[in-house]
Design a protein around this motif. Structure first.
Motif, PDB file in Angstrom:
ATOM      1  N   GLU A 169       0.824  -1.209   0.000  1.00 37.17           N
ATOM      2  CA  GLU A 169       0.000   0.000   0.000  1.00 37.17           C
ATOM      3  C   GLU A 169       0.855   1.253   0.000  1.00 37.17           C
ATOM      4  O   GLU A 169       1.915   1.287   0.625  1.00 37.17           O
ATOM      5  CB  GLU A 169      -0.897  -0.013   1.245  1.00 37.17           C
ATOM      6  CG  GLU A 169      -0.143   0.057   2.580  1.00 37.17           C
ATOM      7  CD  GLU A 169       0.410  -1.267   3.083  1.00 37.17           C
ATOM      8  OE1 GLU A 169       0.311  -2.262   2.344  1.00 37.17           O
ATOM      9  OE2 GLU A 169       0.948  -1.311   4.200  1.00 37.17           O
ATOM     10  N   HIS A 201      -8.243  -5.364   1.911  1.00 40.67           N
ATOM     11  CA  HIS A 201      -7.216  -5.099   2.926  1.00 40.67           C
ATOM     12  C   HIS A 201      -6.369  -3.884   2.546  1.00 40.67           C
ATOM     13  O   HIS A 201      -6.175  -2.973   3.363  1.00 40.67           O
ATOM     14  CB  HIS A 201      -6.336  -6.342   3.088  1.00 40.67           C
ATOM     15  CG  HIS A 201      -5.180  -6.146   4.016  1.00 40.67           C
ATOM     16  ND1 HIS A 201      -5.250  -6.430   5.363  1.00 40.67           N
ATOM     17  CD2 HIS A 201      -3.925  -5.667   3.800  1.00 40.67           C
ATOM     18  CE1 HIS A 201      -4.085  -6.151   5.925  1.00 40.67           C
ATOM     19  NE2 HIS A 201      -3.270  -5.679   5.000  1.00 40.67           N
ATOM     20  N   GLU A 202      -5.860  -3.871   1.339  1.00 40.79           N
ATOM     21  CA  GLU A 202      -4.945  -2.779   0.966  1.00 40.79           C
ATOM     22  C   GLU A 202      -5.680  -1.440   0.926  1.00 40.79           C
ATOM     23  O   GLU A 202      -5.083  -0.397   1.180  1.00 40.79           O
ATOM     24  CB  GLU A 202      -4.268  -3.070  -0.372  1.00 40.79           C
ATOM     25  CG  GLU A 202      -3.539  -4.408  -0.466  1.00 40.79           C
ATOM     26  CD  GLU A 202      -2.520  -4.670   0.623  1.00 40.79           C
ATOM     27  OE1 GLU A 202      -2.108  -3.720   1.304  1.00 40.79           O
ATOM     28  OE2 GLU A 202      -2.152  -5.845   0.818  1.00 40.79           O
ATOM     29  N   HIS A 209      -5.652   0.402   4.177  1.00 43.91           N
ATOM     30  CA  HIS A 209      -4.397   1.102   4.485  1.00 43.91           C
ATOM     31  C   HIS A 209      -4.443   2.576   4.104  1.00 43.91           C
ATOM     32  O   HIS A 209      -3.611   3.364   4.568  1.00 43.91           O
ATOM     33  CB  HIS A 209      -3.226   0.432   3.777  1.00 43.91           C
ATOM     34  CG  HIS A 209      -2.730  -0.788   4.486  1.00 43.91           C
ATOM     35  ND1 HIS A 209      -2.387  -0.777   5.808  1.00 43.91           N
ATOM     36  CD2 HIS A 209      -2.501  -2.061   4.046  1.00 43.91           C
ATOM     37  CE1 HIS A 209      -1.974  -1.994   6.166  1.00 43.91           C
ATOM     38  NE2 HIS A 209      -2.036  -2.786   5.118  1.00 43.91           N
ATOM     39  N   GLU A 238      -1.462  -2.682  10.384  1.00 41.19           N
ATOM     40  CA  GLU A 238      -1.834  -4.013   9.887  1.00 41.19           C
ATOM     41  C   GLU A 238      -2.866  -4.691  10.796  1.00 41.19           C
ATOM     42  O   GLU A 238      -3.785  -5.357  10.324  1.00 41.19           O
ATOM     43  CB  GLU A 238      -0.593  -4.908   9.764  1.00 41.19           C
ATOM     44  CG  GLU A 238       0.447  -4.408   8.789  1.00 41.19           C
ATOM     45  CD  GLU A 238      -0.034  -4.345   7.345  1.00 41.19           C
ATOM     46  OE1 GLU A 238      -1.169  -4.775   7.059  1.00 41.19           O
ATOM     47  OE2 GLU A 238       0.727  -3.840   6.505  1.00 41.19           O
ATOM     48  N   ASN A 296      -6.144  -3.078  10.548  1.00 39.61           N
ATOM     49  CA  ASN A 296      -6.631  -3.436   9.221  1.00 39.61           C
ATOM     50  C   ASN A 296      -7.291  -4.821   9.246  1.00 39.61           C
ATOM     51  O   ASN A 296      -8.422  -4.994   8.764  1.00 39.61           O
ATOM     52  CB  ASN A 296      -5.432  -3.427   8.263  1.00 39.61           C
ATOM     53  CG  ASN A 296      -5.840  -3.389   6.813  1.00 39.61           C
ATOM     54  OD1 ASN A 296      -6.959  -3.747   6.456  1.00 39.61           O
ATOM     55  ND2 ASN A 296      -4.936  -2.963   5.955  1.00 39.61           N
ATOM     56  N   TYR A 305      -0.012  -8.635  12.476  1.00 44.21           N
ATOM     57  CA  TYR A 305      -1.297  -8.770  11.792  1.00 44.21           C
ATOM     58  C   TYR A 305      -2.375  -9.435  12.653  1.00 44.21           C
ATOM     59  O   TYR A 305      -3.475  -8.936  12.799  1.00 44.21           O
ATOM     60  CB  TYR A 305      -1.133  -9.605  10.509  1.00 44.21           C
ATOM     61  CG  TYR A 305      -0.391  -8.908   9.401  1.00 44.21           C
ATOM     62  CD1 TYR A 305      -1.065  -8.381   8.314  1.00 44.21           C
ATOM     63  CD2 TYR A 305       0.990  -8.776   9.441  1.00 44.21           C
ATOM     64  CE1 TYR A 305      -0.390  -7.738   7.294  1.00 44.21           C
ATOM     65  CE2 TYR A 305       1.674  -8.134   8.425  1.00 44.21           C
ATOM     66  CZ  TYR A 305       0.977  -7.624   7.360  1.00 44.21           C
ATOM     67  OH  TYR A 305       1.643  -6.982   6.359  1.00 44.21           O
TER      68      TYR A 305
END
Ligand SMILES: [Zn+2]
Length: 692
Positions: free
Chosen positions: A403, A417-418, A421, A440, A443, A497
């Motif tokens: 990202e 997900h990206e 970011h 992360e 996220n 994560y």
């Protein structure tokens, strides 16, 4: 500090209630720590008034601003980028800066620098070849000795006054320019750098370290020498780029001109300023329709290749992008690049374009990318705050799953997900290198909510918190407050994560999930385009949730402990049922019991701390403070009257880390399944106790 006084109040309440007792002369069985450890870095910030226990930027909060003007040329024959940049460094801090620290991430590929990743997927290169530097027009000596400034020490050991600007560390990922004239508080300096580097190719891919496919597609990232962050916690960011951990960057304006062969389409951060010079008339006409509907539009078709077809005519074309306030800049270009678009509608803001740049052969990886990115932009705008940027670009290539501001190097697989970011770290800019869990981990948690929303169901966070109990206590797991740059390759992913959704599952089990979402959103809005630390997050959340959660943050972020709750025994006498709850772990939790009554019998009497969720089921709660006296057992008295109780479950939402959840149920049954080890188990199935 306010948090300490909350703690004192809680202690006084526990002492007054007498609900937990330590036998005279005995050590407490479990000394519960309830304050947030304050390292030297955060103590400095508190002393300077840059941060405080409100979790908001302090009255003296300040950060650098770095405005970049970059001219870069890509030569596919050598895969080299040759660049010239001018960086205006605005020193908004109260400190005089006698040096400038630079990040030289391309030196990762020298293969003789420190690295934490044993699996670097890219080729060896010559790193950044820096040929010229100046500060305020004064040259920087690039060949000075590694130690000492301006000829070393004078007689008697006193440092001699430097006579020239010097650079050291130019062949590492962190260089220092020592300045003859420091940059005063509120002052500024202009740094100029000429450089070139080979864009690193494979053999591997699917990592930000691999940035081209042969000589036909380039995804430059970490591609220009940049100024490190100078903050109130550690001064110049001391970290090297070791591979697994990500970045920590200043905000500023980027004015970037990219010179590529004619026919090579360029996408990237910011707004394209010279479409009339680089695009065909047809492409410019097509762009006028992007915001009209959610339909996809082709701007450059797969069969439009080369100068005059994919782009305006010309042997070379210079693409000019500007982004006003971002913390990085990334781009993509390729000999054959399809440009497809759609839009998202941002609440309170209106439509923004979604650009997809991919090779013609990868079209099947983008068939669902537009709707996924649109949902993500719209959903996360509601979850945190409206999307802060004017466009979003998805880029095909080997650097997949990464990202940058307005840019995600992703296809439909990682688009959700990206896209998150863009909120963290692209707008709420945490130190990703040290505390990757703040972008992360948040996220991963947000992705659970987004996935449920896409399916039109309520998100189920039950089970996740409990599942940490089956993996906690492993001595190879560093605490989340450990610098993730040194988390080790085997645990980096879990700590950065996976663990945060488990932590926030437990937090939701205490305050309610929607309260967590509201508080996270307020935290995000408060720190837009700033650099929050973990302490800011902890203090902010405790305030927003109106609870002294010092104990919670301590055990989740500074330790690897678990709760390990159980029901030890249940006895009934008269109208009172006494439940002996035990917690064998170091981490405490509220006592939450689900009580299931027989369908008929005497009336169920109300209890002040109980909530009936249907006519025969109650949830009864005691606060975490029942453990603050040190005992590992707590007698929970249920005074519902004479109605028979069929079943009692401790932690019915499965939110508290538990090594063995089968002992949370009374009477014990054999049908309980444990949540899967090492995974955020959803619970709720196969005889699990999860779900209140
Ligand atoms: Zn990520």
């Amino acid at each position: 500090m306010a948090v300490r006084s909350f703690a004192m109040l809680a202690l006084a309440l526990v002492a007054a209630s007498g609900s937990a007792q330590v036998p005279a002369g005995a050590l407490p069985e479990r000394a519960v720590r309830r304050d947030i450890p304050m390292t030297n870095a955060i103590q400095r910030a508190f002393a300077a008034g840059t941060r405080d226990s409100t979790g908001r930027p302090g009255r003296n909060y300040a950060q650098l601003r770095t405005d970049y003007t970059i001219n870069a040329r890509l030569d596919p024959a050598t895969s080299r980028i040759t660049g010239r940049e001018s960086i205006v460094l605005h020193n908004n801090t109260a400190d005089s800066l006698s040096s400038i620290v630079m990040r030289l991430d391309m030196n990762m590929f020298l293969f003789n620098v420190p690295r934490a990743a044993p699996w670097v997927p890219a080729e060896e290169t010559d790193g950044f070849a820096i040929t010229r530097m100046s500060v305020n027009g004064q040259p920087v000596n690039l060949n000075a000795p590694a130690f000492g400034r301006g000829g070393g020490r004078g007689r008697g050991g006193a440092p001699a006054a430097p006579t020239e600007n010097t650079a050291s560390g130019l062949r590492t990922t962190r260089a220092t320019i020592s300045l003859v004239n420091p940059i005063p508080p509120k002052g500024q300096a202009t740094l100029e750098v000429d450089w070139s580097h080979k864009v690193p190719g494979g053999p591997g891919q699917n990592h930000r370290m691999t940035q081209r496919w042969g000589d036909t597609l380039y995804q430059p990232t970490q591609w220009y020498p940049r100024v490190a962050v100078y903050d109130d916690l550690r001064g110049w960011d001391p970290e090297l780029y070791l591979g697994p951990s990500e970045f920590y960057n200043n905000f500023g304006r980027f004015d970037v001109s990219i010179d590529v062969p004619g026919g090579w389409v360029v996408g990237g951060t910011g707004i394209l300023k010279n479409a009339d010079q680089v695009l065909t008339t047809a492409a410019r006409e097509r762009l006028t329709h992007v915001l009209e509907s959610d339909a996809n539009h082709m701007i450059v078709e797969p069969n439009e290749v080369g100068p005059g077809q994919a782009t305006a005519p010309g042997d070379r074309l210079v693409w000019h992008f500007v982004a006003d306030t971002v913390n990085d800049f990334a781009w993509v270009t390729a000999k054959k690049l399809v440009w497809e678009t759609t839009r998202a509608t941002i609440p309170g803001k209106g439509p923004v374009p979604i650009n997809m740049f991919y090779q013609p052969g990868d079209a099947q990886l983008y068939t669902n990318a537009g709707p996924t990115a649109r949902h993500a932009l719209e959903f996360y705008s509601k979850l945190w705050f409206p999307y802060a940027f004017p466009q979003l670009t998805l880029q095909d290539g080997p650097s997949a799953g990464m990202e940058y501001p307005m840019v995600i190097n992703a296809n439909q697989g990682a688009a959700d997900h990206e896209t998150f970011h863009q909120w963290a770290p692209m707008t709420v800019s945490n130190n990703e290198t040290w505390y990757g869990w703040m972008d992360e981990g948040f996220n991963q948690y947000a992705n659970i909510l987004s996935a449920a929303d896409r399916q039109g169901v309520q998100p189920n966070l039950d089970g996740r918190g409990q599942s940490y109990g089956s993996v906690s206590g492993d001595e190879s797991e560093p605490p989340m407050m450990w610098n993730a740059n040194y988390a080790g390759p085997s645990r980096y992913s879990f700590v950065t994560y996976s663990k945060t959704p488990l932590m926030l599952s437990m937090l939701g089990g205490i305050v309610g999930d929607s309260a967590v979402w509201r508080a996270q959103s307020e935290f995000g809005k408060t720190w837009m385009f700033k650099h929050p630390s973990p302490w800011d997050y902890m203090f902010f959340m405790s305030r927003a949730l109106k609870q002294d959660l010092g104990w919670f943050w301590y055990y989740w972020l500074f330790t690897t402990e678990r709760v390990d709750g159980s029901i030890q025994n249940v006895t009934t006498s008269g109208g009172t049922t006494s439940v002996i709850v035990r917690e064998d772990g170091q981490m405490p939790s509220p006592v939450v019991l689900k009580v299931e009554f027989a369908p008929t019998g005497p009336a169920i009497r109300p209890m002040a701390n109980a909530k009936m969720i249907d006519s025969v089921t109650a949830i009864v709660t005691w606060p975490v403070s029942v453990w603050f006296g040190g005992s590992k057992t707590f007698k929970a008295d249920l005074s519902f009257g004479a109605r028979k109780i069929d079943r009692i479950v401790f932690d019915p939402g499965c939110r508290f880390p538990d090594r063995d959840p089968s002992d949370n149920i009374w009477p014990r049954t054999a049908s309980v399944t444990r949540t899967p080890a090492g995974r955020g188990g959803r619970g709720g199935g196969g005889g699990s106790a999860c779900g209140s």
